[in-house]
Design an enzyme around this catalytic site. Sequence first.
Site, PDB file in Angstrom:
ATOM      1  CB  SER A 124       5.836  -1.679   9.432  1.00  0.00           C
ATOM      2  OG  SER A 124       5.666  -1.961  10.797  1.00  0.00           O
ATOM      3  CE1 TYR A 148      -0.080  -1.961   8.131  1.00  0.00           C
ATOM      4  CE2 TYR A 148       1.318  -2.786   9.899  1.00  0.00           C
ATOM      5  CZ  TYR A 148       1.011  -1.811   8.973  1.00  0.00           C
ATOM      6  OH  TYR A 148       1.817  -0.699   8.864  1.00  0.00           O
ATOM      7  CE  LYS A 152       2.661  -1.079   5.694  1.00  0.00           C
ATOM      8  NZ  LYS A 152       2.448  -0.007   4.719  1.00  0.00           N
TER       9      LYS A 152
HETATM   10  P1  NAD Z   1      -3.154   6.815   8.173  1.00  0.00           P
HETATM   11  O1  NAD Z   1      -4.302   5.859   8.164  1.00  0.00           O
HETATM   12  O2  NAD Z   1      -3.284   8.062   8.965  1.00  0.00           O
HETATM   13  O3  NAD Z   1      -2.775   7.222   6.675  1.00  0.00           O
HETATM   14  C1  NAD Z   1      -2.954   6.358   5.590  1.00  0.00           C
HETATM   15  C2  NAD Z   1      -3.757   7.112   4.538  1.00  0.00           C
HETATM   16  O4  NAD Z   1      -3.943   6.252   3.412  1.00  0.00           O
HETATM   17  C3  NAD Z   1      -5.142   7.517   5.022  1.00  0.00           C
HETATM   18  O5  NAD Z   1      -5.309   8.895   4.805  1.00  0.00           O
HETATM   19  C4  NAD Z   1      -6.101   6.693   4.177  1.00  0.00           C
HETATM   20  O6  NAD Z   1      -7.294   7.385   3.893  1.00  0.00           O
HETATM   21  C5  NAD Z   1      -5.269   6.428   2.942  1.00  0.00           C
HETATM   22  N1  NAD Z   1      -5.601   5.214   2.202  1.00  0.00           N
HETATM   23  C6  NAD Z   1      -5.750   3.946   2.668  1.00  0.00           C
HETATM   24  N2  NAD Z   1      -6.008   3.099   1.645  1.00  0.00           N
HETATM   25  C7  NAD Z   1      -6.005   3.851   0.517  1.00  0.00           C
HETATM   26  C8  NAD Z   1      -6.195   3.554  -0.857  1.00  0.00           C
HETATM   27  N3  NAD Z   1      -6.446   2.311  -1.275  1.00  0.00           N
HETATM   28  N4  NAD Z   1      -6.124   4.566  -1.744  1.00  0.00           N
HETATM   29  C9  NAD Z   1      -5.886   5.832  -1.348  1.00  0.00           C
HETATM   30  N5  NAD Z   1      -5.701   6.170  -0.068  1.00  0.00           N
HETATM   31  C10 NAD Z   1      -5.754   5.191   0.856  1.00  0.00           C
HETATM   32  O7  NAD Z   1      -1.869   5.986   8.614  1.00  0.00           O
HETATM   33  P2  NAD Z   1      -0.402   6.490   8.927  1.00  0.00           P
HETATM   34  O8  NAD Z   1      -0.118   6.182  10.348  1.00  0.00           O
HETATM   35  O9  NAD Z   1      -0.180   7.846   8.418  1.00  0.00           O
HETATM   36  O10 NAD Z   1       0.430   5.434   8.072  1.00  0.00           O
HETATM   37  C11 NAD Z   1       0.891   5.726   6.779  1.00  0.00           C
HETATM   38  C12 NAD Z   1       1.647   4.520   6.244  1.00  0.00           C
HETATM   39  O11 NAD Z   1       2.716   4.207   7.117  1.00  0.00           O
HETATM   40  C13 NAD Z   1       0.780   3.262   6.145  1.00  0.00           C
HETATM   41  O12 NAD Z   1       1.150   2.562   4.985  1.00  0.00           O
HETATM   42  C14 NAD Z   1       1.173   2.484   7.380  1.00  0.00           C
HETATM   43  O13 NAD Z   1       1.006   1.099   7.196  1.00  0.00           O
HETATM   44  C15 NAD Z   1       2.656   2.843   7.493  1.00  0.00           C
HETATM   45  N6  NAD Z   1       3.171   2.681   8.857  1.00  0.00           N
HETATM   46  C16 NAD Z   1       2.534   3.329   9.887  1.00  0.00           C
HETATM   47  C17 NAD Z   1       3.006   3.156  11.187  1.00  0.00           C
HETATM   48  C18 NAD Z   1       2.322   3.806  12.346  1.00  0.00           C
HETATM   49  O14 NAD Z   1       2.556   3.388  13.483  1.00  0.00           O
HETATM   50  N7  NAD Z   1       1.501   4.829  12.155  1.00  0.00           N
HETATM   51  C19 NAD Z   1       4.126   2.347  11.409  1.00  0.00           C
HETATM   52  C20 NAD Z   1       4.753   1.718  10.334  1.00  0.00           C
HETATM   53  C21 NAD Z   1       4.257   1.896   9.052  1.00  0.00           C
HETATM   54  C1  WQD Z   2       3.080   0.151  22.004  1.00  0.00           C
HETATM   55  C2  WQD Z   2       3.241  -0.457  23.382  1.00  0.00           C
HETATM   56  C3  WQD Z   2       1.687  -2.217  23.813  1.00  0.00           C
HETATM   57  C4  WQD Z   2      -1.893   0.321  23.740  1.00  0.00           C
HETATM   58  C5  WQD Z   2       1.937  -1.113  16.229  1.00  0.00           C
HETATM   59  C6  WQD Z   2       1.913  -2.077  15.070  1.00  0.00           C
HETATM   60  C7  WQD Z   2       3.131  -1.870  14.220  1.00  0.00           C
HETATM   61  C8  WQD Z   2       3.285  -0.409  13.811  1.00  0.00           C
HETATM   62  C9  WQD Z   2       3.171   0.525  14.966  1.00  0.00           C
HETATM   63  C10 WQD Z   2       2.299  -0.027  11.689  1.00  0.00           C
HETATM   64  C11 WQD Z   2       3.132  -1.986  23.393  1.00  0.00           C
HETATM   65  C12 WQD Z   2       1.434  -1.058  24.747  1.00  0.00           C
HETATM   66  C13 WQD Z   2      -0.596  -0.143  23.695  1.00  0.00           C
HETATM   67  C14 WQD Z   2      -2.580   0.313  24.984  1.00  0.00           C
HETATM   68  C15 WQD Z   2      -0.620  -0.599  26.024  1.00  0.00           C
HETATM   69  N1  WQD Z   2       2.246   0.014  12.936  1.00  0.00           N
HETATM   70  N2  WQD Z   2       0.023  -0.599  24.800  1.00  0.00           N
HETATM   71  N3  WQD Z   2      -1.912  -0.156  26.077  1.00  0.00           N
HETATM   72  O1  WQD Z   2       2.175  -2.611  18.953  1.00  0.00           O
HETATM   73  O2  WQD Z   2       4.467  -1.509  19.037  1.00  0.00           O
HETATM   74  O3  WQD Z   2       3.102  -1.338  16.998  1.00  0.00           O
HETATM   75  O4  WQD Z   2       1.983   0.233  15.730  1.00  0.00           O
HETATM   76  O5  WQD Z   2       3.128  -0.548  11.004  1.00  0.00           O
HETATM   77  O6  WQD Z   2       3.004  -2.710  13.123  1.00  0.00           O
HETATM   78  O7  WQD Z   2       1.881  -3.397  15.579  1.00  0.00           O
HETATM   79  O8  WQD Z   2       2.420  -0.065  18.969  1.00  0.00           O
HETATM   80  O9  WQD Z   2       1.271   1.772  20.127  1.00  0.00           O
HETATM   81  O10 WQD Z   2       0.017  -0.397  19.746  1.00  0.00           O
HETATM   82  O11 WQD Z   2       1.879  -0.331  21.400  1.00  0.00           O
HETATM   83  O12 WQD Z   2      -0.066  -1.018  27.043  1.00  0.00           O
HETATM   84  O13 WQD Z   2      -3.768   0.680  25.078  1.00  0.00           O
HETATM   85  O14 WQD Z   2       2.164   0.011  24.215  1.00  0.00           O
HETATM   86  O15 WQD Z   2       1.503  -3.454  24.473  1.00  0.00           O
HETATM   87  O16 WQD Z   2       4.022  -2.454  24.352  1.00  0.00           O
HETATM   88  P1  WQD Z   2       3.068  -1.498  18.564  1.00  0.00           P
HETATM   89  P2  WQD Z   2       1.311   0.291  20.035  1.00  0.00           P
END
Ligand code: NAD
Ligand code: WQD
Length: 330
Positions: A124, A148, A152
Site C-alpha cells: 500500500s 495496518y 504492510k
Molecule cells: P477485502 O477485505 O475486500 O479483501 C481481503 C480478503 O481477505 C477478504 O475477502 C477477507 O475475507 C480475506 N481475508 C482476510 N484475512 C484473511 C485470512 N487470515 N485468511 C484468509 N482470508 C483472509 O480488501 P481489498 O480491498 O480487496 O484488499 C485486498 C488487499 O489489498 C489487502 O491486503 C489490503 O490491505 C490491500 N490494499 C487494499 C487497498 C484498498 O484501498 N482497498 C489499498 C492498498 C492495499
Molecule cells: C480518501 C480521501 C479523506 C471518507 C485509505 C488507507 C490506505 C489505503 C486506501 C489500504 C481522504 C477523504 C474519506 C469520508 C472524506 N488502504 N474522506 N470523507 O485515507 O487515502 O486511504 O484507503 O491500504 O492505507 O488509509 O482513503 O478513501 O479513506 O479517503 O472526506 O467519509 O477522502 O480524508 O482525503 P485514504 P479514503
Amino acid sequence: MLILVTGGTGYIGSHICVEMLNEGHSVIIVDNLANSDRAVVDRIEQITGKRPLFYEADVTDAKYMDLIFSTHYIDGVIHLAGLKAVGESVEKPLLYYQNNVLGTIVLAEQCLKHGVGKFVFSSSATVYGDNPSPLIETMELRSAANPYGQTKAMSEQILKDAANVNPEFAVALLRYFNPVGAHPSGLIGEAPRGIPNNLMPYITQVARGKLAELKVFGGDYPTPDGTGVRDYLHVVDLAKGHLAALEKLNPGVEVYNLGTGRGTSVLELVHAFAEATGIKIPYSIGPRRPGDLAVVYADPAKAKAELDWEAQYGIVDMCRDAWNFEKNFS
Ligand code: NAD
Ligand code: WQD
C-alpha cells in the site's frame, strides 16, 4: 499458470481472479470470508465462464496451507488476504499483526517449501508515510501512521529478507494507491460491511439513500479546493497490473507503484460522480480525520517502463462503475 489468490473473494481479489481467468490462467482462491461472501465465486464464474477452485481457509493456518500446496502444482501466489480497516487496526493492533504479518510468513514458507517461485504482494502507498508526492519506489520509507500500515511495511521487509537468501524466489511488492470502481458487469465490486471508511463507497451509499450526506474530512488543506487529494485507480486497471507483474517476475524483489499519477480532491470526486451518474451528493465540510495527509499520489513511471502497465480508466469511469455495482447489489 495455476495461481493461488489469497483474499480472492474480496474486493480487489475478485477482480484479479476475473482478469487471470480471462487470460487463460487457472485460479485457486483461499479466503476465510472474514470480509467477503462465497457468492462472489459464482459471480466470477458468471463473468468469465470459468469457475475458480475455492477453499474457505485461513492463510495463517500453516497446516491447511501445506495441504493446499501439496495438493496442487501452484505456479505463483498473489497474496491479498488481510484485514484493512485503518481505524480498527489502531483498536486491535495484535489482531492486525497476527493476521497480516503471520499470513505473509506462512505463505512465503509454503512457497519456499514447495518450490513456488512467484509471489505478488498487495502492499500500500501507506508505507511511504509522509514522504512528499509524487511518491517514487526508491524513496526511503517513513513510519506508517497506524498498525495496518506497519503490517504492510513489515510484510515487505519479510519478503525482501526471504528473497535475499532464496535466489529462486521472485517477489513483486505492489503498492496500491486508492482502488475504486467495480467491474463494468456490475457483478463484483466493493461491498463494505457497516458504515464505509473509504470515500467512494461512502459516496455510493449516500447516492443510494443509505447515508444522509458525505462528511468531507477537512476543507483547509493546502490543496486547490482545500480538500484532500488522492490517486484514485480503477480496480480493473489495478487487477491488470497484477497480471503484468506476474508475467514479468524475475528472481529477486521489485517494488511497483500501481497508481495513475494523477491527484483528485474529495470535491473533484464528488463532481465527477455527478457527471457520471446525474446524482448530486449532499456534503458538508467537517474537521480533518486524524492521520490523513493532504496530498498522496504516485509516480507510476516504473510500472509503465518495466511492466508495460498504465491505468486506462479515468475518474468518471470509476464513479460510473462504482455506482453500477451499488445499484445492482445493495
Ligand atoms: P477485502 O477485505 O475486500 O479483501 C481481503 C480478503 O481477505 C477478504 O475477502 C477477507 O475475507 C480475506 N481475508 C482476510 N484475512 C484473511 C485470512 N487470515 N485468511 C484468509 N482470508 C483472509 O480488501 P481489498 O480491498 O480487496 O484488499 C485486498 C488487499 O489489498 C489487502 O491486503 C489490503 O490491505 C490491500 N490494499 C487494499 C487497498 C484498498 O484501498 N482497498 C489499498 C492498498 C492495499
Ligand atoms: C480518501 C480521501 C479523506 C471518507 C485509505 C488507507 C490506505 C489505503 C486506501 C489500504 C481522504 C477523504 C474519506 C469520508 C472524506 N488502504 N474522506 N470523507 O485515507 O487515502 O486511504 O484507503 O491500504 O492505507 O488509509 O482513503 O478513501 O479513506 O479517503 O472526506 O467519509 O477522502 O480524508 O482525503 P485514504 P479514503
